[in-house]
Design a protein around this motif. Structure first.
Motif, PDB file in Angstrom:
ATOM      1  N   LYS A  65       0.833  -1.200   0.000  1.00 22.84           N
ATOM      2  CA  LYS A  65       0.000   0.000   0.000  1.00 22.84           C
ATOM      3  C   LYS A  65       0.867   1.249   0.000  1.00 22.84           C
ATOM      4  CE  LYS A  65      -3.888  -2.154   2.263  1.00 22.84           C
ATOM      5  NZ  LYS A  65      -4.828  -2.137   3.371  1.00 22.84           N
ATOM      6  N   GLN A  66       0.306   2.331  -0.544  1.00 23.32           N
ATOM      7  CA  GLN A  66       1.042   3.586  -0.702  1.00 23.32           C
ATOM      8  C   GLN A  66       1.530   4.144   0.631  1.00 23.32           C
ATOM      9  OE1 GLN A  66       1.981   4.870  -3.620  1.00 23.32           O
ATOM     10  NE2 GLN A  66       3.086   6.476  -2.565  1.00 23.32           N
ATOM     11  N   ASP A  67       0.706   4.065   1.692  1.00 26.52           N
ATOM     12  CA  ASP A  67       1.125   4.616   2.991  1.00 26.52           C
ATOM     13  C   ASP A  67       2.314   3.858   3.569  1.00 26.52           C
ATOM     14  OD1 ASP A  67      -0.604   2.430   3.352  1.00 26.52           O
ATOM     15  OD2 ASP A  67      -1.199   3.093   5.355  1.00 26.52           O
ATOM     16  N   VAL A  68       2.369   2.541   3.351  1.00 23.23           N
ATOM     17  CA  VAL A  68       3.503   1.735   3.804  1.00 23.23           C
ATOM     18  C   VAL A  68       4.754   2.092   2.997  1.00 23.23           C
ATOM     19  CG1 VAL A  68       4.396  -0.625   4.063  1.00 23.23           C
ATOM     20  CG2 VAL A  68       2.002  -0.123   4.613  1.00 23.23           C
ATOM     21  N   LEU A  69       4.572   2.273   1.689  1.00 20.37           N
ATOM     22  CA  LEU A  69       5.704   2.683   0.845  1.00 20.37           C
ATOM     23  C   LEU A  69       6.280   4.017   1.311  1.00 20.37           C
ATOM     24  CD1 LEU A  69       4.556   1.743  -2.779  1.00 20.37           C
ATOM     25  CD2 LEU A  69       6.488   0.801  -1.526  1.00 20.37           C
ATOM     26  N   GLU A  70       5.425   4.929   1.710  1.00 22.96           N
ATOM     27  CA  GLU A  70       5.890   6.234   2.186  1.00 22.96           C
ATOM     28  C   GLU A  70       6.697   6.092   3.480  1.00 22.96           C
ATOM     29  OE1 GLU A  70       2.367   8.669   2.375  1.00 22.96           O
ATOM     30  OE2 GLU A  70       2.147   8.656   0.182  1.00 22.96           O
ATOM     31  N   ILE A  71       6.254   5.195   4.372  1.00 21.00           N
ATOM     32  CA  ILE A  71       7.006   4.942   5.612  1.00 21.00           C
ATOM     33  C   ILE A  71       8.375   4.348   5.280  1.00 21.00           C
ATOM     34  CG2 ILE A  71       7.092   3.507   7.704  1.00 21.00           C
ATOM     35  CD1 ILE A  71       3.993   3.859   7.835  1.00 21.00           C
ATOM     36  N   PHE A  72       8.405   3.364   4.374  1.00 18.35           N
ATOM     37  CA  PHE A  72       9.674   2.770   3.949  1.00 18.35           C
ATOM     38  C   PHE A  72      10.597   3.826   3.355  1.00 18.35           C
ATOM     39  CE2 PHE A  72       7.943  -1.819   3.180  1.00 18.35           C
ATOM     40  CZ  PHE A  72       7.910  -2.036   4.555  1.00 18.35           C
ATOM     41  N   GLU A  73      10.046   4.730   2.571  1.00 20.60           N
ATOM     42  CA  GLU A  73      10.847   5.787   1.957  1.00 20.60           C
ATOM     43  C   GLU A  73      11.428   6.709   3.026  1.00 20.60           C
ATOM     44  OE1 GLU A  73      12.763   8.005  -0.980  1.00 20.60           O
ATOM     45  OE2 GLU A  73      11.943   5.974  -1.015  1.00 20.60           O
ATOM     46  N   TRP A  92      12.109   5.809   6.138  1.00 23.27           N
ATOM     47  CA  TRP A  92      13.164   5.030   6.798  1.00 23.27           C
ATOM     48  C   TRP A  92      14.437   5.053   5.956  1.00 23.27           C
ATOM     49  CZ3 TRP A  92      10.198  -0.110   8.237  1.00 23.27           C
ATOM     50  CH2 TRP A  92       9.336   0.143   9.306  1.00 23.27           C
ATOM     51  N   ARG A  93      14.242   4.858   4.632  1.00 18.13           N
ATOM     52  CA  ARG A  93      15.394   4.831   3.722  1.00 18.13           C
ATOM     53  C   ARG A  93      16.163   6.138   3.782  1.00 18.13           C
ATOM     54  NH1 ARG A  93      17.055   6.106  -1.339  1.00 18.13           N
ATOM     55  NH2 ARG A  93      15.223   7.324  -1.847  1.00 18.13           N
ATOM     56  N   ARG A  94      15.432   7.215   3.920  1.00 22.27           N
ATOM     57  CA  ARG A  94      16.066   8.529   3.987  1.00 22.27           C
ATOM     58  C   ARG A  94      16.538   8.897   5.402  1.00 22.27           C
ATOM     59  NH1 ARG A  94      14.805  11.988  -0.568  1.00 22.27           N
ATOM     60  NH2 ARG A  94      13.602  10.785  -2.073  1.00 22.27           N
ATOM     61  N   GLY A  95      16.304   8.001   6.353  1.00 27.32           N
ATOM     62  CA  GLY A  95      16.729   8.240   7.734  1.00 27.32           C
ATOM     63  C   GLY A  95      15.906   9.280   8.440  1.00 27.32           C
ATOM     64  N   GLN A  96      14.642   9.432   8.042  1.00 31.14           N
ATOM     65  CA  GLN A  96      13.790  10.464   8.626  1.00 31.14           C
ATOM     66  C   GLN A  96      12.938   9.927   9.771  1.00 31.14           C
ATOM     67  OE1 GLN A  96      11.707  11.861   5.175  1.00 31.14           O
ATOM     68  NE2 GLN A  96      13.439  13.065   4.458  1.00 31.14           N
ATOM     69  N   LYS A  97      12.975   8.673  10.072  1.00 31.44           N
ATOM     70  CA  LYS A  97      12.200   8.120  11.191  1.00 31.44           C
ATOM     71  C   LYS A  97      13.046   7.212  12.019  1.00 31.44           C
ATOM     72  CE  LYS A  97       7.319   8.261  10.704  1.00 31.44           C
ATOM     73  NZ  LYS A  97       6.113   7.543  10.780  1.00 31.44           N
TER      74      LYS A  97
END
Length: 169
Positions: free
Chosen positions: A154-162, A164-169
Motif C-alpha cells: 500500500k502507498q502509505d507503507v511505501l511512504e514509511i519505507f521511503e 526510513w530509507r532517507r533516515g527520517q524516522k
C-alpha cells in the motif's frame, strides 16, 4: 454530443502517409484512416462519421461501424459532398455542433451556410498528431506513478519505507 463528418477521400488525398499507401492499396489507406479516426473518437468523445464517395459504383448507400466510427459509402450517383450536406441538415440542432473535415473550398462554404463548422485536412491531421502526443504523455505519466516493486504494498507503507530509507524516522 458533437459530430465530426469526415470526407474520407479528401483526407486520404491530403495526408502524406495515407497518400503514399493509397497508391499501393486504397483499402489499406481507408482502414488506416478509420483507425486514426477511432483514436480521435475515443479521445475527443465526438461521434465520428467518415463518408467515402461511391459515385461511380452501382448500388445503394452502405453503412457500417468500425471501432465506434461510422463509415458510409454513398449511394450510386451521390457524391461524398452531397451526403455530407444531407447529414449536416439531419444532425445539426441546438444541442449538437457539427464539424466537417474537408479541404474542398466549395464544400466548406456550403457547410458554413448550413451552420456547421469546418476543419481542413491539415487541421485535422495536426489535431490527431497532438492527440497521439497527449496519449504518449499520459502513458508516461501513468507509468511513472506506478509502484515499481514486485510485491504489492500500500502507498502509505511505501511512504514509511521511503522515510526510513532517507533516515527520517
Amino acid at each position: 454530443m458533437d459530430v465530426l463528418l469526415v470526407d474520407g477521400y479528401n483526407m486520404i488525398g491530403d495526408w502524406q502517409e495515407l497518400k503514399k499507401i493509397k497508391d499501393i492499396d486504397l483499402e489499406q489507406a481507408r482502414n488506416l484512416l478509420i483507425e486514426k479516426m477511432a483514436e480521435y473518437q475515443a479521445y475527443r468523445g465526438y461521434r465520428v462519421i467518415i463518408v467515402f464517395d461511391a459515385y461511380e459504383v452501382s448500388g445503394g448507400e452502405t453503412k457500417h461501424t468500425n471501432y465506434k466510427v461510422e463509415v458510409i459509402y454513398t449511394k450510386e450517383q451521390e457524391t461524398a459532398d452531397e451526403c455530407i450536406e444531407r447529414l449536416v441538415k439531419e444532425l445539426k440542432n441546438v444541442k449538437t455542433k457539427v464539424y466537417v473535415a474537408t479541404s474542398d473550398y466549395t464544400e466548406q462554404r456550403t457547410i458554413f451556410a448550413q451552420g456547421a463548422y469546418r476543419k481542413s485536412a491539415r487541421e485535422l491531421y495536426l489535431e490527431i498528431e497532438n492527440i497521439q502526443q497527449e496519449i504518449e504523455d499520459d502513458l508516461k505519466s501513468y507509468k511513472a506513478r506506478q509502484i515499481s516493486t514486485k510485491i504489492p504494498i500500500k502507498q502509505d507503507v511505501l511512504e514509511i519505507f521511503e522515510q526510513w530509507r532517507r533516515g527520517q524516522k
